[in-house]
Design a protein around this motif. Structure first.
Motif, PDB file in Angstrom:
ATOM      1  N   ASP A 231     -18.680 -39.005 -18.872  1.00  0.00           N
ATOM      2  CA  ASP A 231     -18.051 -38.198 -17.832  1.00  0.00           C
ATOM      3  C   ASP A 231     -16.707 -38.735 -17.355  1.00  0.00           C
ATOM      4  O   ASP A 231     -15.804 -37.953 -17.054  1.00  0.00           O
ATOM      5  N   GLN A 232     -16.576 -40.046 -17.235  1.00  0.00           N
ATOM      6  CA  GLN A 232     -15.336 -40.616 -16.712  1.00  0.00           C
ATOM      7  C   GLN A 232     -14.343 -41.002 -17.807  1.00  0.00           C
ATOM      8  O   GLN A 232     -13.141 -40.997 -17.578  1.00  0.00           O
ATOM      9  N   VAL A 233     -14.848 -41.386 -18.965  1.00  0.00           N
ATOM     10  CA  VAL A 233     -13.956 -41.822 -20.049  1.00  0.00           C
ATOM     11  C   VAL A 233     -13.834 -40.756 -21.140  1.00  0.00           C
ATOM     12  O   VAL A 233     -12.915 -40.799 -21.953  1.00  0.00           O
ATOM     13  N   GLN A 234     -14.754 -39.799 -21.132  1.00  0.00           N
ATOM     14  CA  GLN A 234     -14.806 -38.766 -22.168  1.00  0.00           C
ATOM     15  C   GLN A 234     -14.908 -39.357 -23.571  1.00  0.00           C
ATOM     16  O   GLN A 234     -14.307 -38.873 -24.533  1.00  0.00           O
ATOM     17  N   ARG A 235     -15.670 -40.421 -23.688  1.00  0.00           N
ATOM     18  CA  ARG A 235     -15.950 -41.024 -24.991  1.00  0.00           C
ATOM     19  C   ARG A 235     -17.446 -41.324 -25.064  1.00  0.00           C
ATOM     20  O   ARG A 235     -17.878 -42.416 -24.684  1.00  0.00           O
ATOM     21  N   PRO A 236     -18.257 -40.365 -25.520  1.00  0.00           N
ATOM     22  CA  PRO A 236     -19.697 -40.621 -25.598  1.00  0.00           C
ATOM     23  C   PRO A 236     -19.990 -41.878 -26.396  1.00  0.00           C
ATOM     24  O   PRO A 236     -19.396 -42.127 -27.446  1.00  0.00           O
ATOM     25  N   GLY A 237     -20.881 -42.706 -25.889  1.00  0.00           N
ATOM     26  CA  GLY A 237     -21.188 -43.969 -26.541  1.00  0.00           C
ATOM     27  C   GLY A 237     -22.040 -43.780 -27.787  1.00  0.00           C
ATOM     28  O   GLY A 237     -22.712 -42.760 -27.976  1.00  0.00           O
ATOM     29  N   SER A 238     -22.035 -44.787 -28.641  1.00  0.00           N
ATOM     30  CA  SER A 238     -22.831 -44.748 -29.867  1.00  0.00           C
ATOM     31  C   SER A 238     -24.254 -45.225 -29.622  1.00  0.00           C
ATOM     32  O   SER A 238     -25.098 -45.142 -30.512  1.00  0.00           O
ATOM     33  N   ARG A 239     -24.513 -45.742 -28.417  1.00  0.00           N
ATOM     34  CA  ARG A 239     -25.839 -46.246 -28.084  1.00  0.00           C
ATOM     35  C   ARG A 239     -26.462 -45.369 -27.013  1.00  0.00           C
ATOM     36  O   ARG A 239     -25.772 -44.645 -26.297  1.00  0.00           O
ATOM     37  N   SER A 240     -27.773 -45.473 -26.895  1.00  0.00           N
ATOM     38  CA  SER A 240     -28.459 -44.746 -25.842  1.00  0.00           C
ATOM     39  C   SER A 240     -29.327 -45.709 -25.046  1.00  0.00           C
ATOM     40  O   SER A 240     -29.785 -46.722 -25.562  1.00  0.00           O
ATOM     41  N   LEU A 241     -29.511 -45.364 -23.784  1.00  0.00           N
ATOM     42  CA  LEU A 241     -30.331 -46.164 -22.889  1.00  0.00           C
ATOM     43  C   LEU A 241     -31.652 -45.463 -22.637  1.00  0.00           C
ATOM     44  O   LEU A 241     -31.726 -44.229 -22.605  1.00  0.00           O
ATOM     45  N   ARG A 242     -32.686 -46.257 -22.468  1.00  0.00           N
ATOM     46  CA  ARG A 242     -33.927 -45.737 -21.920  1.00  0.00           C
ATOM     47  C   ARG A 242     -34.011 -46.244 -20.491  1.00  0.00           C
ATOM     48  O   ARG A 242     -33.988 -47.453 -20.244  1.00  0.00           O
ATOM     49  N   LEU A 243     -34.026 -45.331 -19.574  1.00  0.00           N
ATOM     50  CA  LEU A 243     -34.089 -45.686 -18.163  1.00  0.00           C
ATOM     51  C   LEU A 243     -35.563 -45.805 -17.780  1.00  0.00           C
ATOM     52  O   LEU A 243     -36.318 -44.825 -17.850  1.00  0.00           O
ATOM     53  N   VAL A 244     -35.959 -47.010 -17.387  1.00  0.00           N
ATOM     54  CA  VAL A 244     -37.356 -47.299 -17.107  1.00  0.00           C
ATOM     55  C   VAL A 244     -37.482 -47.788 -15.665  1.00  0.00           C
ATOM     56  O   VAL A 244     -36.839 -48.754 -15.265  1.00  0.00           O
ATOM     57  N   LYS A 245     -38.305 -47.089 -14.917  1.00  0.00           N
ATOM     58  CA  LYS A 245     -38.488 -47.395 -13.498  1.00  0.00           C
ATOM     59  C   LYS A 245     -39.511 -48.517 -13.329  1.00  0.00           C
ATOM     60  O   LYS A 245     -40.626 -48.441 -13.854  1.00  0.00           O
TER      61      LYS A 245
END
Length: 535
Positions: A231-245
């Motif tokens: 959203d801020q850099v307009q460069r989607p990353g090549s990695r993904s995060l798993r958000l774990v609570k």
């Protein structure tokens, strides 16, 4: 320090710096500290308060991660174990050794497996003064008193405790002491590569936008790292995060001794039960995937029920949801390794560079994953890599450096063991300042270490005081100190991050602190409720 602001043709202020670090959690603050200590001009910006999210909502442990051995994460465990004693020495006021008791449940892991795991835990990295693991006969030990009678044997091993939010603040304080600029409640709303570097736009709360020109950009936005790129850099990353609570509950104190417990659960997970704030026991954590906005995550009733049920499998007195006096959750940004089970996702980190279309363009470093115990090593590796991309070589320095307040030598002489050093420090304080309430002195010693001098100086002269006592144990002098030196801008910042005094106060008292804050600092005071803490 970032250079003094200039101005654009439209009147918008412009700051020039070497590195812009986005994210005021433990990784962002640690990287800013390391960079500034090597002489670079650094600006750290954070959308909320320092440690407002994940970095104040951990299980508050400095540990190698005993259970990660079961997933063959030997490299991660070794790296974390190597950092334990180093961190404990760097700030003995906010970190200290803690012994853990593991009751043996024959239906869980067999004794031979536990013995092998503890042997590896003792020997994967150098251990100078933390005691080794061992067996304990629970029925003949005070450690077994709180437990059900059918738990007759167990094991004891060493790790450490940390005040996680203060660890972040002290890294920011050290970064600022080395010249960095720290801007809280100041999100980065956009960033783009330009000739010779990056141009970013910051939006301070209640202020005019600021343009930052930097040679390099660090994305240490934690759970928001992927969203920042998109959203801020307009460069989607090549990695993904798993958000774990990871959710936790706090209940009235269950046991009197100073050890913690680690319990094995039928689902192959573990939970901890840890002495907390003198009067309480902290129990956690869960592993629940988050698919929405990280900042809106809350503790579910099902998680409370799970933690109570698992703790009640071990404790003689059942833990129930009605016992819970506080609950909190943190969203951990874990590097997606395609593990099916959220609890099995790696806690290791990855540093990823984006240099644009060509290698000579301004670098952007994104921090993926990580855990609080390895923050210093992560920051050192990130700084080494950034300097390489910028064509500079400056030696690392944080391995043996003390954090602000961690040098107690003026009070106790040469350091020995961190836990013993802190005890000697408290005794020296009591001798030199008998006029100060002992409980207050001890709390300040824990919070500020040798920087307690900044507060005690106000009571040095005859008739001097710490100002009005706004609520029991909290004086105006400390509130002013936190505003001037630690970026506190609301009552929540003070009661739930710079301290945990909110846990010891009732609703009316917490509101009294909020009222004092809005009266004293109306220009920065935010709407303060207990919602962010009591979630």
């Amino acid at each position: 320090m970032a250079s003094a602001p200039g101005a654009t043709a439209s009147g918008e202020s412009v700051i020039s710096t070497d590195v812009l670090v986005v994210g005021g959690g433990i990784n962002g603050a640690g990287i800013a500290r390391d960079l500034a200590g090597r002489g670079l001009k650094v600006l750290l910006c954070e959308q909320d308060d320092l440690a407002a999210h994940t970095s104040s909502s951990s299980t508050k442990l400095i540990h190698g991660g005993l259970r990660y051995l079961e997933y063959y994460e030997f490299g991660l465990v070794r790296k974390a174990l190597a950092e334990r004693e180093r961190l404990l020495r760097s700030a003995p006021h906010i970190m200290w050794p803690l012994r853990f008791v593991m009751p043996h449940d024959p239906s869980m892991r067999p004794v031979w497996m536990i013995r092998i795991g503890l042997f590896l835990y003792d020997h994967l990295a150098k251990r100078e003064w933390l005691p080794a693991s061992g067996a304990v006969a629970l029925r003949a030990s005070p450690l077994g008193v709180p437990l059900k009678a059918d738990f007759t044997r167990g094991f004891v091993y060493s790790d450490g405790w940390v005040d996680d939010a203060r660890l972040v603040v002290l890294n920011a304080v050290d970064a600022a002491a080395h010249g960095a600029t720290v801007m809280t409640r100041c999100p980065c709303v956009g960033a783009e590569r330009v000739a010779g570097g990056w141009r970013a736009r910051l939006q301070p709360q209640g202020g005019a936008p600021v343009t930052v020109q930097a040679r390099a950009l660090v994305n240490a936005a934690g759970p928001w790292a992927a969203a920042f790129l998109r959203d801020q850099v307009q460069r989607p990353g090549s990695r993904s995060l798993r958000l774990v609570k990871g959710s936790h509950i706090v209940v009235p104190r269950i046991f009197e001794h100073d050890h913690a417990y680690i319990f094995q659960n039928p689902d192959k997970r573990i939970i901890f039960a840890i002495p907390y704030e003198g009067r309480f026991t902290l129990i956690g954590t869960t592993d629940v995937e988050v698919h929405g906005e990280p900042g809106s995550a809350r503790v579910d009733d099902d998680e409370v029920a799970y933690l109570c049920a698992q703790a009640s499998r071990y404790f003689a007195k059942a833990v129930t949801p009605a016992d819970v006096v506080w609950r909190y959750t943190g969203v951990r940004p874990l590097l997606d390794d395609e593990s099916g089970d959220a609890s099995a996702v790696t806690r290791d980190y990855l540093l990823e560079f984006d240099t644009g279309a060509s290698a000579d363009q301004a670098p952007m470093l994104t921090v993926w994953g990580g855990k609080i115990t390895t923050f210093r090593k992560l920051a050192e590796e990130a700084t080494d890599a950034l300097l390489g991309r910028l064509g500079e070589r400056r030696p690392a320095w944080t391995e043996t450096a003390l954090l602000p307040g961690g040098d107690l030598s003026a009070w106790i002489g040469a350091a020995r063991r961190p836990d013993e050093d802190f005890a000697r420090f408290v005794e020296a304080l009591a001798r030199q300042h008998p006029q100060v309430d002992r409980a207050l002195l001890h709390r300040w010693a824990r919070a500020y270490g040798s920087r307690i001098e900044l507060l005690l100086a106000q009571a040095g002269a005859p008739g001097a005081s710490f100002g009005d006592e706004v609520v029991p144990g909290l004086y105006e002098a400390e509130l002013d100190h936190l505003f001037q030196h630690e970026w506190a801008r609301s009552a929540d910042d003070v009661l739930w991050r710079r301290s945990k005094l909110g846990l010891h106060l009732d609703t009316a008292q917490r509101q009294r602190v909020a009222q004092w804050w809005s009266d004293r600092h109306p220009e920065v005071a935010t709407t303060t409720t207990s919602e962010t803490a009591w979630n």
